[in-house]
Scaffold this motif. Structure first.
Motif, short mmCIF file in Angstrom:
data_model
loop_
_atom_site.label_atom_id
_atom_site.label_comp_id
_atom_site.label_asym_id
_atom_site.label_seq_id
_atom_site.Cartn_x
_atom_site.Cartn_y
_atom_site.Cartn_z
N GLU A 209 0.82 -1.21 0.00
CA GLU A 209 0.00 0.00 0.00
C GLU A 209 0.86 1.26 0.00
O GLU A 209 0.55 2.24 -0.69
CB GLU A 209 -0.94 0.00 1.20
CG GLU A 209 -2.02 -1.07 1.15
CD GLU A 209 -3.00 -0.86 0.00
OE1 GLU A 209 -3.12 0.29 -0.48
OE2 GLU A 209 -3.65 -1.84 -0.40
N ASP A 213 1.05 4.02 -3.09
CA ASP A 213 0.88 5.47 -2.95
C ASP A 213 2.02 6.23 -3.64
O ASP A 213 1.79 7.27 -4.28
CB ASP A 213 0.82 5.86 -1.47
CG ASP A 213 -0.49 5.45 -0.80
OD1 ASP A 213 -1.47 5.19 -1.52
OD2 ASP A 213 -0.51 5.37 0.45
N CYS A 238 -3.39 -7.08 -6.07
CA CYS A 238 -2.53 -5.90 -6.15
C CYS A 238 -2.74 -5.17 -7.47
O CYS A 238 -2.82 -3.93 -7.50
CB CYS A 238 -1.06 -6.30 -6.00
SG CYS A 238 -0.59 -6.89 -4.36
N ALA A 241 -6.02 -3.29 -7.39
CA ALA A 241 -5.91 -2.10 -6.55
C ALA A 241 -5.23 -0.96 -7.29
O ALA A 241 -5.65 0.20 -7.21
CB ALA A 241 -5.14 -2.44 -5.27
#
Length: 387
Positions: A209, A213, A238, A241
């Protein structure tokens, strides 16, 4: 078609294998897809000139380029001089320049042919890297070469950057510097450490995560220069996402050789385009499947592409970085080259049982294009292994 073939088992014995596959027919014309589909194509060794296969492997350029024509005829774009597909398995930056130059020139002779070229920092040894400027200069060297030759760049992950970066801001600095000066849009590449252990913690964190970002911030800050990003983490969650958070106009390319079928099809709202090593090995099947998807025939897409997934998972099993051995093995079985010899002798990276499984799964996936030839070559291969 041969009826049976004796293949080795783990206990050292042989068992009869009965062929069941049906080769995929070639399309009469170059098919049209509604997904961008890059195939990371392998290079073909020249064993008759290979005096230093570990240091400076000789390349059979005629056969290497002929294989690219094979892929272009099936509707694929080429991802050339990529990190796992050609480099790191015997082809250094000098050889990559030759490959890029030759492939770009060849593409100009083929109507509609397209390719993008890997640009990284692999001519800079990680141990010799002293600063972020070293990494920047290395990227400038390779991106600049690709652009001078008239190509578009895929900005590959950097071992040198992974070694020296102290924070996510270091990645922002390097990528921002390069992207601000590129002539055309580029594709970024998020390559997992299962492909290259030296890339652990890329984007400045071991946490997905946090890394996500960071890479999204790099894309947002430079979105006018980013066509898309290829993600190769072998984890469909993943990829989804990342895909769901990409800004408008930036493309997600799947590099997931385990879950590509479902990721390319998508969830009804979003889908991934593709930049895959497995397309090298299953090109006729993937071409038919993608053409069917483009025509709205999802059932045929699934029926053709799904049998290739178990084969791909075998080829890309750990140690994943040796997957190219299975890809070249299938190219040899299918008659695209007359030997099973790889740059740097990488055919030795897998064992005989692995290759026997690839043969079985390749037949079940309908990717043995010439069963009689494949059987003949498999028998010769097994004799060399003592069977």
């Amino acid at each position: 078609m041969p009826a049976t073939l004796s293949l080795p088992r783990a206990d050292g014995t042989l068992e009869p294998y009965r062929f069941m596959g049906t080769p995929i027919a070639r399309p009469a014309t170059v098919p049209v897809f509604n997904r961008i589909a890059y195939a990371a194509a392998h290079v073909v060794s020249d064993p008759l000139r290979d005096l230093d296969p570990w240091g400076r492997p000789a390349i059979d350029w005629e056969t290497t380029l002929a294989f690219r024509h094979h892929l272009w005829s099936l509707g694929f774009k080429i991802a050339e001089a990529m990190d796992t597909a050609q480099r790191g398995l015997g082809l250094d930056w000098s050889g990559a320049q030759d490959l890029i130059r030759r492939s770009l020139a060849e593409a100009r002779t083929v109507p509609g042919a397209d390719l993008a070229c890997g640009a990284g920092t692999d001519h800079l040894a990680p141990a010799d890297t002293r600063s972020l400027d070293d990494v920047i200069h290395a990227y400038e060297t390779q991106v600049g070469f690709v652009e001078r030759e008239g190509g578009r760049s895929i900005m590959m992950a950097s071992r040198a950057l992974a070694r020296i970066a102290a924070s996510p801001d270091d990645y922002r600095k390097v990528y921002g510097h390069i992207l601000r000066q590129t002539k055309d849009k580029v594709v970024l590449h998020w390559l997992g450490d299962m492909f290259d252990p030296q890339l652990g913690g890329y984007w400045g964190s071991q946490n997905f995560e946090t890394a996500l970002d960071t890479v999204l911030s790099i894309i947002e800050e430079n979105r006018a220069k980013v066509e898309g990003i290829k993600i190769s983490l072998l984890d469909n969650a993943c990829e989804v996402a990342l895909r769901n958070r990409l800004p408008e106009g930036v493309i997600c390319f799947t590099g997931d050789d385990f879950n590509y079928a479902e990721l390319i099809e998508g969830d009804g709202t979003k889908y991934s385009h593709a930049l895959l090593g497995i397309f090298d090995a299953v090109a006729p099947s993937a071409s038919k499947a993608l053409a069917s998807l483009a025509s709205g025939d999802v059932a045929t897409f699934r029926s053709v592409i799904e049998p290739t997934v178990p084969l791909s998972r075998k080829i890309f099993e750990a140690p994943t970085q040796y997957y190219k051995a299975g890809v070249v093995f299938l190219a040899w079985l299918n008659g695209h080259q007359n030997h099973f010899t790889m740059p740097a002798g990488m055919q030795s990276a897998r064992g005989v049982l692995h290759y026997a499984d690839i043969f079985r799964l390749g037949d079940k996936a309908n990717v043995l294009d010439k069963p009689d030839l494949a059987a003949e070559r498999m028998k010769a291969f097994l004799v060399m292994q003592g069977f």
